[in-house]
Design a protein around this motif. Structure first.
Motif, PDB file in Angstrom:
ATOM      1  N   UNK A  66       0.835  -1.207   0.000  1.00  0.00           N
ATOM      2  CA  UNK A  66       0.000   0.000   0.000  1.00  0.00           C
ATOM      3  C   UNK A  66       0.867   1.254   0.000  1.00  0.00           C
ATOM      4  N   UNK A  67       1.920   1.249   0.812  1.00  0.00           N
ATOM      5  CA  UNK A  67       2.821   2.399   0.841  1.00  0.00           C
ATOM      6  C   UNK A  67       3.514   2.582  -0.506  1.00  0.00           C
ATOM      7  N   UNK A  68       3.910   1.479  -1.142  1.00  0.00           N
ATOM      8  CA  UNK A  68       4.579   1.559  -2.439  1.00  0.00           C
ATOM      9  C   UNK A  68       3.655   2.125  -3.507  1.00  0.00           C
ATOM     10  N   UNK A  69       2.329   1.955  -3.320  1.00  0.00           N
ATOM     11  CA  UNK A  69       1.351   2.470  -4.280  1.00  0.00           C
ATOM     12  C   UNK A  69       0.973   3.922  -4.002  1.00  0.00           C
ATOM     13  N   UNK A  70       1.560   4.539  -2.978  1.00  0.00           N
ATOM     14  CA  UNK A  70       1.329   5.957  -2.724  1.00  0.00           C
ATOM     15  C   UNK A  70       0.451   6.284  -1.543  1.00  0.00           C
ATOM     16  N   UNK A  71      -0.040   5.264  -0.849  1.00  0.00           N
ATOM     17  CA  UNK A  71      -0.774   5.524   0.387  1.00  0.00           C
ATOM     18  C   UNK A  71       0.232   5.824   1.504  1.00  0.00           C
ATOM     19  N   UNK A  72      -0.207   6.608   2.471  1.00  0.00           N
ATOM     20  CA  UNK A  72       0.679   6.983   3.579  1.00  0.00           C
ATOM     21  C   UNK A  72       0.436   6.076   4.777  1.00  0.00           C
ATOM     22  N   UNK A  73       1.510   5.623   5.396  1.00  0.00           N
ATOM     23  CA  UNK A  73       1.430   4.917   6.668  1.00  0.00           C
ATOM     24  C   UNK A  73       1.847   5.878   7.778  1.00  0.00           C
ATOM     25  N   UNK A  74       1.015   5.980   8.805  1.00  0.00           N
ATOM     26  CA  UNK A  74       1.282   6.904   9.893  1.00  0.00           C
ATOM     27  C   UNK A  74       1.378   6.197  11.226  1.00  0.00           C
ATOM     28  N   UNK A  75       1.845   6.932  12.203  1.00  0.00           N
ATOM     29  CA  UNK A  75       2.126   6.439  13.550  1.00  0.00           C
ATOM     30  C   UNK A  75       0.878   6.596  14.431  1.00  0.00           C
ATOM     31  N   UNK A  76       0.404   5.466  14.993  1.00  0.00           N
ATOM     32  CA  UNK A  76      -0.702   5.515  15.950  1.00  0.00           C
ATOM     33  C   UNK A  76      -0.259   4.863  17.254  1.00  0.00           C
ATOM     34  N   UNK A 230     -11.658  19.506  -5.889  1.00  0.00           N
ATOM     35  CA  UNK A 230     -11.324  18.903  -4.596  1.00  0.00           C
ATOM     36  C   UNK A 230     -10.007  18.134  -4.738  1.00  0.00           C
ATOM     37  N   UNK A 231      -9.048  18.493  -3.929  1.00  0.00           N
ATOM     38  CA  UNK A 231      -7.754  17.794  -3.930  1.00  0.00           C
ATOM     39  C   UNK A 231      -7.772  16.737  -2.842  1.00  0.00           C
ATOM     40  N   UNK A 232      -7.634  15.494  -3.227  1.00  0.00           N
ATOM     41  CA  UNK A 232      -7.567  14.385  -2.270  1.00  0.00           C
ATOM     42  C   UNK A 232      -6.141  13.851  -2.280  1.00  0.00           C
ATOM     43  N   UNK A 233      -5.510  13.844  -1.110  1.00  0.00           N
ATOM     44  CA  UNK A 233      -4.115  13.420  -1.019  1.00  0.00           C
ATOM     45  C   UNK A 233      -3.828  12.950   0.397  1.00  0.00           C
ATOM     46  N   UNK A 234      -2.751  12.167   0.586  1.00  0.00           N
ATOM     47  CA  UNK A 234      -2.352  11.773   1.943  1.00  0.00           C
ATOM     48  C   UNK A 234      -2.013  12.995   2.787  1.00  0.00           C
ATOM     49  N   UNK A 235      -2.110  12.838   4.087  1.00  0.00           N
ATOM     50  CA  UNK A 235      -1.955  13.981   4.982  1.00  0.00           C
ATOM     51  C   UNK A 235      -0.551  14.570   4.922  1.00  0.00           C
ATOM     52  N   UNK A 236       0.476  13.741   4.823  1.00  0.00           N
ATOM     53  CA  UNK A 236       1.833  14.279   4.728  1.00  0.00           C
ATOM     54  C   UNK A 236       1.995  15.137   3.479  1.00  0.00           C
ATOM     55  N   UNK A 237       1.421  14.697   2.378  1.00  0.00           N
ATOM     56  CA  UNK A 237       1.498  15.458   1.124  1.00  0.00           C
ATOM     57  C   UNK A 237       0.828  16.802   1.282  1.00  0.00           C
ATOM     58  N   UNK A 238      -0.348  16.818   1.888  1.00  0.00           N
ATOM     59  CA  UNK A 238      -1.087  18.066   2.076  1.00  0.00           C
ATOM     60  C   UNK A 238      -0.329  19.007   3.012  1.00  0.00           C
ATOM     61  N   UNK A 239       0.224  18.484   4.102  1.00  0.00           N
ATOM     62  CA  UNK A 239       0.930  19.344   5.039  1.00  0.00           C
ATOM     63  C   UNK A 239       2.214  19.888   4.431  1.00  0.00           C
ATOM     64  N   UNK A 240       2.903  19.088   3.633  1.00  0.00           N
ATOM     65  CA  UNK A 240       4.100  19.576   2.955  1.00  0.00           C
ATOM     66  C   UNK A 240       3.740  20.712   1.991  1.00  0.00           C
TER      67      UNK A 240
END
Length: 244
Positions: A66-76, A230-240
């Motif tokens: 999933x990460x290799x396909x562009x989804x973000x993995x985050x810390x919980x 509407x821009x849909x993107x992983x949170x890291x991408x949006x924050x950057x």
């Protein structure tokens, strides 16, 4: 790297009216089986906040893919420790009441290492357990800010149409009571306001605190049909992007 004190929510790439981030908590099987395939079919990317103790060995390859396909993995975090008040008394769970700040930051650091072993990335964001940032009754957010351990922290409820604190980002939640229409209405409001909308899910079509799978699919279809505004993107991408 410590996040800046504030970033501005918008304007968004290509003149889009709003940014929408789809986040999924707790390393749930329904996210791998239902949410990820639905996102991929719609051509959308999400952010998945993983609990280290909940990742089964046979799932690691799927999260890595999933990460290799562009989804973000985050810390919980590793154990998802929350205040006792967050749970019914009958449930025996780790609680943040028995933690101190040093313990909580050490757990976040450990989970970062686990994530790097999965996705190869050196920086990650955090979703605080139960949306709060207390350890032993003390707010650990100031120490987390100073530590530079994470690029952002998703914690509080609500949406934002103005300046954002990257270390205390708002989020709205949906569960099985929500219809596709309800979720789309929240996106439409964000588009009118021009801000950032972070949506939180747990189970999708299964597991707990679940959102109906069909309602989730309706939301994704709407987002896919409205990519011009509407821009849909992983949170890291949006924050950057917001911090540029």
């Amino acid at each position: 790297m410590q996040a800046e004190a504030q970033v501005q929510a918008g304007p968004w790439p290509g003149g889009r009216k709003t940014a929408v981030v789809l986040t999924y908590d707790d390393s749930l099987a329904s996210q791998l089986d239902i949410a990820l395939p639905a996102l991929d079919a719609a051509g959308l990317k999400g952010t998945f906040f993983l609990i280290g103790s909940q990742i089964r060995p046979e799932q690691i390859g799927r999260w890595r893919a999933a990460a290799a396909e562009g989804h973000e993995l985050g810390n919980h975090t590793v154990r998802h420790a929350c205040p006792k008040s967050s749970y019914p008394p009958a449930r025996r769970l780790d609680t943040s009441n028995s933690y101190d700040m040093e313990m909580m930051l050490a757990e976040i650091r450990t989970m970062n290492s686990m994530l790097t072993a999965i996705d190869g990335k050196l920086q990650h964001g955090l979703a605080t357990p139960c949306g709060q940032h207390l350890a032993g009754g003390e707010d650990y957010l100031p120490a987390l800010r100073a530590s530079g351990l994470v690029r952002y922290t998703r914690s509080a409820d609500g949406a934002s149409d103005g300046a954002l604190d990257p270390m205390n980002l708002p989020c709205i939640w949906f569960d099985e009571k929500a219809s596709g229409v309800d979720m789309i209405a929240a996106v439409e409001k964000a588009r009118r306001d021009g801000g950032l909308l972070i949506i939180g899910f747990h189970g999708v079509g299964g597991d707990y605190l679940k959102v109906n799978g069909e309602a989730h699919a309706q939301l994704l279809a709407y987002l896919k049909q409205n990519t011009a505004t509407i821009w849909v993107a992983p949170l890291m991408t949006v924050m950057d992007y917001a911090a540029r």
